[in-house]
Design an enzyme around this catalytic site. Structure first.
Site, short mmCIF file in Angstrom:
data_model
loop_
_atom_site.label_atom_id
_atom_site.label_comp_id
_atom_site.label_asym_id
_atom_site.label_seq_id
_atom_site.Cartn_x
_atom_site.Cartn_y
_atom_site.Cartn_z
N THR A 21 0.83 -1.20 0.00
CA THR A 21 0.00 0.00 0.00
C THR A 21 0.86 1.25 0.00
O THR A 21 2.04 1.22 0.33
CB THR A 21 -0.94 0.02 1.23
OG1 THR A 21 -0.15 0.02 2.41
CG2 THR A 21 -1.88 -1.17 1.23
N ASP A 22 0.24 2.36 -0.38
CA ASP A 22 0.95 3.64 -0.41
C ASP A 22 0.61 4.46 0.84
O ASP A 22 -0.04 3.96 1.76
CB ASP A 22 0.62 4.41 -1.70
CG ASP A 22 -0.86 4.73 -1.86
OD1 ASP A 22 -1.60 4.69 -0.85
OD2 ASP A 22 -1.27 5.03 -2.99
N ALA A 23 1.04 5.71 0.85
CA ALA A 23 0.83 6.57 2.02
C ALA A 23 -0.65 6.81 2.31
O ALA A 23 -1.02 7.12 3.44
CB ALA A 23 1.55 7.90 1.82
N GLY A 25 -2.84 4.50 2.16
CA GLY A 25 -3.38 3.26 2.69
C GLY A 25 -4.05 2.36 1.67
O GLY A 25 -4.69 1.38 2.03
N VAL A 26 -3.93 2.72 0.39
CA VAL A 26 -4.50 1.88 -0.66
C VAL A 26 -3.37 1.23 -1.45
O VAL A 26 -2.22 1.68 -1.41
CB VAL A 26 -5.42 2.68 -1.61
CG1 VAL A 26 -6.62 3.25 -0.86
CG2 VAL A 26 -4.67 3.78 -2.31
#
Length: 150
Positions: A21-23, A25-26
């Protein structure tokens, strides 16, 4: 040879992990392509193909492989975000285009709903001359068997 159901080697379930995930949250967009390659590799293994006979590695000199299968086109469509802990189903639909190329179509589903798609086109080339060549017998058989009764 015993008839097998292609679903045995063309469907994979996985759970989204934190590192994917990225920053926000996805799932980071590039992860879909990584999952595609992992699904393809697992499909080949489940079908009975030895991966180091298809993909170059440090254990095998690239010139020892009969063909290389570079990606020449890829695209993805994202319909819904994925979050840590989501369980998804990845369905692989391989299609032979001609004697030297094929496309891998992937459908990503969560709770039965399609949440993304990708397609990745590969071309078979001679690893030394880099010229197009016929697909290997193994890949041709996998493509043929994958298209039956699915």
């Amino acid at each position: 040879m015993e008839k097998r159901n292609p679903r045995e080697w063309l469907c994979l379930n996985r759970t989204v992990r934190f590192g994917e995930t990225d920053a926000a949250g996805v799932v980071h967009f590039v992860e879909l392509f990584r999952w595609c390659h992992e699904t393809w590799e697992e499909s080949l293994e489940k079908f009975g193909i030895v991966l180091k006979e298809i993909f170059p590695s440090t254990q095998i000199n690239t010139s020892q492989l009969d063909v290389a299968l570079p990606v020449v086109h890829c695209e993805a469509n994202y319909f819904q975000p994925l979050y840590v802990g989501d369980t998804i189903n990845i369905e692989l639909y391989p299609e032979k285009i001609n004697e030297s190329s094929f496309v891998l179509l992937f459908k990503f589903k969560k709770n039965g709903e399609q949440i993304g798609t990708t397609n990745i086109k590969h071309v078979s080339i001679n690893p030394i001359t880099r010229e197009k060549c016929a697909l290997s017998k193994q890949i041709n058989l996998w493509l043929h068997e994958s298209g039956l009764n699915f």
